[in-house]
Design a protein around this motif. Structure first.
Motif, mmCIF file in Angstrom:
data_model
loop_
_atom_site.group_PDB
_atom_site.id
_atom_site.type_symbol
_atom_site.label_atom_id
_atom_site.label_comp_id
_atom_site.label_asym_id
_atom_site.label_seq_id
_atom_site.Cartn_x
_atom_site.Cartn_y
_atom_site.Cartn_z
ATOM 1 N N VAL A 135 33.568 36.545 35.082
ATOM 2 C CA VAL A 135 33.072 37.729 34.160
ATOM 3 C C VAL A 135 31.822 37.351 33.419
ATOM 4 O O VAL A 135 31.584 36.266 33.188
ATOM 5 C CB VAL A 135 34.212 38.083 33.037
ATOM 6 C CG1 VAL A 135 35.566 38.552 33.697
ATOM 7 C CG2 VAL A 135 34.450 36.845 32.131
ATOM 8 N N TRP A 136 30.905 38.576 33.225
ATOM 9 C CA TRP A 136 29.820 38.287 32.382
ATOM 10 C C TRP A 136 30.185 39.429 31.393
ATOM 11 O O TRP A 136 30.446 40.299 31.390
ATOM 12 C CB TRP A 136 28.662 38.763 33.387
ATOM 13 C CG TRP A 136 28.092 38.084 34.454
ATOM 14 C CD1 TRP A 136 28.528 36.941 34.879
ATOM 15 C CD2 TRP A 136 27.158 38.350 35.370
ATOM 16 N NE1 TRP A 136 28.204 36.514 36.208
ATOM 17 C CE2 TRP A 136 27.140 37.611 36.398
ATOM 18 C CE3 TRP A 136 26.317 39.490 35.894
ATOM 19 C CZ2 TRP A 136 26.317 37.356 37.633
ATOM 20 C CZ3 TRP A 136 25.363 39.409 36.737
ATOM 21 C CH2 TRP A 136 25.485 38.253 37.419
ATOM 22 N N VAL A 137 29.742 38.749 30.149
ATOM 23 C CA VAL A 137 29.987 39.343 28.892
ATOM 24 C C VAL A 137 28.810 39.704 28.213
ATOM 25 O O VAL A 137 27.801 38.935 28.024
ATOM 26 C CB VAL A 137 30.925 38.647 27.836
ATOM 27 C CG1 VAL A 137 31.121 39.551 26.771
ATOM 28 C CG2 VAL A 137 32.310 37.886 28.755
ATOM 29 N N CYS A 138 28.619 41.095 27.870
ATOM 30 C CA CYS A 138 27.477 41.708 27.177
ATOM 31 C C CYS A 138 27.738 42.280 26.229
ATOM 32 O O CYS A 138 28.836 42.941 25.934
ATOM 33 C CB CYS A 138 26.761 42.727 28.148
ATOM 34 S SG CYS A 138 26.478 41.941 29.765
ATOM 35 N N GLY A 139 26.912 42.625 25.035
ATOM 36 C CA GLY A 139 27.171 43.590 23.864
ATOM 37 C C GLY A 139 27.035 42.820 22.445
ATOM 38 O O GLY A 139 26.302 42.001 22.247
ATOM 39 N N MET A 140 27.744 43.433 21.498
ATOM 40 C CA MET A 140 27.729 43.167 20.139
ATOM 41 C C MET A 140 29.219 42.777 19.703
ATOM 42 O O MET A 140 30.075 43.076 20.007
ATOM 43 C CB MET A 140 27.303 44.600 19.448
ATOM 44 C CG MET A 140 26.031 45.107 20.099
ATOM 45 S SD MET A 140 24.478 44.322 19.591
ATOM 46 C CE MET A 140 24.331 45.266 17.951
ATOM 47 N N CYS A 166 21.430 40.558 27.086
ATOM 48 C CA CYS A 166 22.077 41.911 26.951
ATOM 49 C C CYS A 166 23.369 41.672 25.745
ATOM 50 O O CYS A 166 24.198 42.417 25.593
ATOM 51 C CB CYS A 166 22.883 42.114 28.193
ATOM 52 S SG CYS A 166 21.838 42.436 29.712
ATOM 53 N N SER A 167 23.085 40.840 24.964
ATOM 54 C CA SER A 167 23.907 40.659 23.736
ATOM 55 C C SER A 167 22.980 40.244 22.378
ATOM 56 O O SER A 167 22.028 39.989 22.569
ATOM 57 C CB SER A 167 24.751 39.378 23.979
ATOM 58 O OG SER A 167 25.574 39.769 25.010
ATOM 59 N N SER A 168 23.591 40.648 21.381
ATOM 60 C CA SER A 168 22.657 40.315 20.142
ATOM 61 C C SER A 168 23.740 39.937 19.131
ATOM 62 O O SER A 168 24.969 40.534 18.849
ATOM 63 C CB SER A 168 22.134 41.690 19.504
ATOM 64 O OG SER A 168 21.152 41.264 18.609
ATOM 65 N N ALA A 169 23.314 39.117 18.110
ATOM 66 C CA ALA A 169 24.032 38.781 16.867
ATOM 67 C C ALA A 169 23.269 39.389 15.589
ATOM 68 O O ALA A 169 22.356 40.144 15.678
ATOM 69 C CB ALA A 169 23.952 37.291 16.861
ATOM 70 N N ARG A 170 23.751 39.118 14.392
ATOM 71 C CA ARG A 170 22.988 39.615 13.297
ATOM 72 C C ARG A 170 21.887 39.192 12.895
ATOM 73 O O ARG A 170 21.009 39.936 12.432
ATOM 74 C CB ARG A 170 23.973 39.426 12.073
ATOM 75 C CG ARG A 170 25.537 40.319 12.120
ATOM 76 C CD ARG A 170 26.602 39.651 11.073
ATOM 77 N NE ARG A 170 26.797 38.113 11.273
ATOM 78 C CZ ARG A 170 27.706 37.530 10.656
ATOM 79 N NH1 ARG A 170 28.324 38.021 9.659
ATOM 80 N NH2 ARG A 170 27.802 36.339 10.786
#
Length: 198
Positions: A135-140, A166-170
């Motif tokens: 699995v590849w995980v993307c998002g918020m 393809c992901s971001s933190a605060r």
């Protein structure tokens, strides 16, 4: 055999409350422009994978207007309650319109009410039914839903990669910390821009 036969891309939180210009949680990400960059990178990744056998799954969080699932919440979950984010039937809870471009190429798995996309959903059964191994995980958000979902996937025996761009933190610092120090403990960190699709 397709190189992506046993791969699933898990999209976490690709909903209006994070990604729309007027999304109530868009401001959670402090780095200017990061939300738009994550969206553009993710759409490009999906386009690259569209003609492969990869399974592309969206796991939106949708909550009852009473927020019963968050009765003992704190931190960002309190912010979700206070702002009315992801409430069932609202614009903010809807999947981003950009996903409509891909039609039934995207599989939607409902039921997510917390950080972990496996908890109280049919995600694991969906992956098993499609013989997924990786699995590849993307998002918020990187430090919460992405980490929780990645760990849960690892614990279920999947090979896990977090797609960094393809992901971001605060904050940028928080995102870098997880990508450099946390994710390598149970998986890999990859960049969509560096992936070569056949």
């Amino acid at each position: 055999m397709d190189a992506f036969d046993n791969l699933a891309v898990i999209l976490v939180g690709f909903q209006n409350d994070y990604f729309a210009k007027n999304g109530v949680l868009r401001g959670v990400v402090e780095e200017p422009g990061r939300v738009d960059e994550v969206l553009a990178n993710t759409m490009n990744l999906i386009r690259k994978l569209a003609n492969t056998k990869a399974l592309i799954i969206s796991t939106p969080i949708v909550l009852e207007s009473s927020y019963r699932a968050l009765s003992n919440s704190s931190g960002i979950l309190d912010k979700i309650k206070e702002s009315g984010a992801f409430s069932v039937g609202t614009f903010g809870a809807e999947n981003i319109p950009e996903l409509a471009e891909f039609g039934d190429r995207i599989t939607y798995v409902s039921g997510k009410v917390g950080f972990n996309a496996f908890s109280k959903t049919d995600l694991d059964n969906t992956l098993l039914a499609n013989s997924i191994k990786e699995v590849w995980v993307c998002g918020m958000v990187t430090s919460l839903c992405i980490d929780s979902t990645g760990r849960a996937a690892y614990e279920r025996g999947y090979k896990v990669s977090i797609v960094e761009d393809c992901s971001s933190a605060r904050t940028a610092l928080e995102h870098s910390f997880y990508c450099e120090n946390v994710f390598p403990l149970y998986g890999s960190v990859i960049e969509s821009k560096s992936l070569v699709m056949s």
